[in-house]
Write an enzyme that holds these catalytic residues in place. Structure first.
Site, PDB file in Angstrom:
ATOM      1  N   GLU A 169      10.885   9.568  -0.983  1.00 43.01           N
ATOM      2  CA  GLU A 169      11.237  10.459   0.185  1.00 43.01           C
ATOM      3  C   GLU A 169      12.507  11.114  -0.567  1.00 43.01           C
ATOM      4  O   GLU A 169      13.253  10.509  -1.524  1.00 43.01           O
ATOM      5  CB  GLU A 169      12.092   9.478   1.397  1.00 43.01           C
ATOM      6  CG  GLU A 169      10.929   8.923   2.075  1.00 43.01           C
ATOM      7  CD  GLU A 169      10.618   7.339   1.715  1.00 43.01           C
ATOM      8  OE1 GLU A 169       9.908   6.834   2.312  1.00 43.01           O
ATOM      9  OE2 GLU A 169      11.497   6.851   0.768  1.00 43.01           O
ATOM     10  N   TYR A 171      10.078  17.382  -8.240  1.00 46.06           N
ATOM     11  CA  TYR A 171       9.152  16.572  -7.961  1.00 46.06           C
ATOM     12  C   TYR A 171       7.709  17.559  -8.168  1.00 46.06           C
ATOM     13  O   TYR A 171       6.733  16.963  -8.616  1.00 46.06           O
ATOM     14  CB  TYR A 171       9.203  15.787  -6.607  1.00 46.06           C
ATOM     15  CG  TYR A 171      10.496  15.215  -6.617  1.00 46.06           C
ATOM     16  CD1 TYR A 171      10.951  14.366  -8.031  1.00 46.06           C
ATOM     17  CD2 TYR A 171      11.265  14.935  -5.422  1.00 46.06           C
ATOM     18  CE1 TYR A 171      12.103  13.515  -7.600  1.00 46.06           C
ATOM     19  CE2 TYR A 171      12.353  14.333  -5.410  1.00 46.06           C
ATOM     20  CZ  TYR A 171      12.953  13.277  -6.573  1.00 46.06           C
ATOM     21  OH  TYR A 171      13.636  12.753  -6.327  1.00 46.06           O
TER      22      TYR A 171
END
Length: 148
Positions: free
Chosen positions: A107, A119
């Site tokens: 998250e 990411y």
């Protein structure tokens, strides 16, 4: 990054992890939370990044069978912007693959574009939104995942 090394973290690192945690996150984990991770969570695996013998960052993942959940990735603010976060993510992915993890999730705050972009460079894709996930301000979390 030839000027940093990685090793598995242990309970003796908790004070240094707390120093990083409180410097980086608005809702830092407590000492008890870290103690639980190191001493009671059989699925938790943490690494630290060291530079000149000092812990400058850490990352954690829960590995359950072939799935993993990245709990935290943090680099001390004075050391950010030098590629250490990317190097730590590479090491975390390497370890996950070594331990036969096939899918990772995490998250990230919906407003943390910098982390989301990093990411995505590692193949993470956007998934669901967790509404009001962060307790400090009720911000939503973006769930991201990658197949290894």
């Amino acid at each position: 990054m030839c000027d940093i090394t990685f090793r598995q973290a242990n309970g003796a690192d908790i004070k240094q992890l707390l120093r990083i945690e409180t410097a980086v996150f608005t809702s830092p984990w407590s000492e008890d939370a870290f103690r639980s991770e190191f001493y009671t969570n059989a699925y938790a695996y943490y690494i630290v990044a060291e530079k000149a013998g000092e812990v400058i960052g850490y990352a954690g993942v829960w590995m359950i069978l072939d799935e993993g959940h990245i709990t935290n990735i943090a680099i001390y603010p004075d050391e950010q912007g030098h590629g250490y976060g990317k190097a730590m993510m590479q090491e975390l992915l390497r370890l996950a693959e070594e331990k036969a993890v096939r899918r990772l999730t995490l998250e990230v705050r919906v407003t943390n574009d910098r982390a989301q972009q990093m990411y995505k460079k590692f193949g993470f894709k956007d998934g669901a939104i967790r509404k009001k996930y962060y307790p400090d301000n009720g911000e939503d979390a973006l769930v991201m995942w990658v197949e290894l």
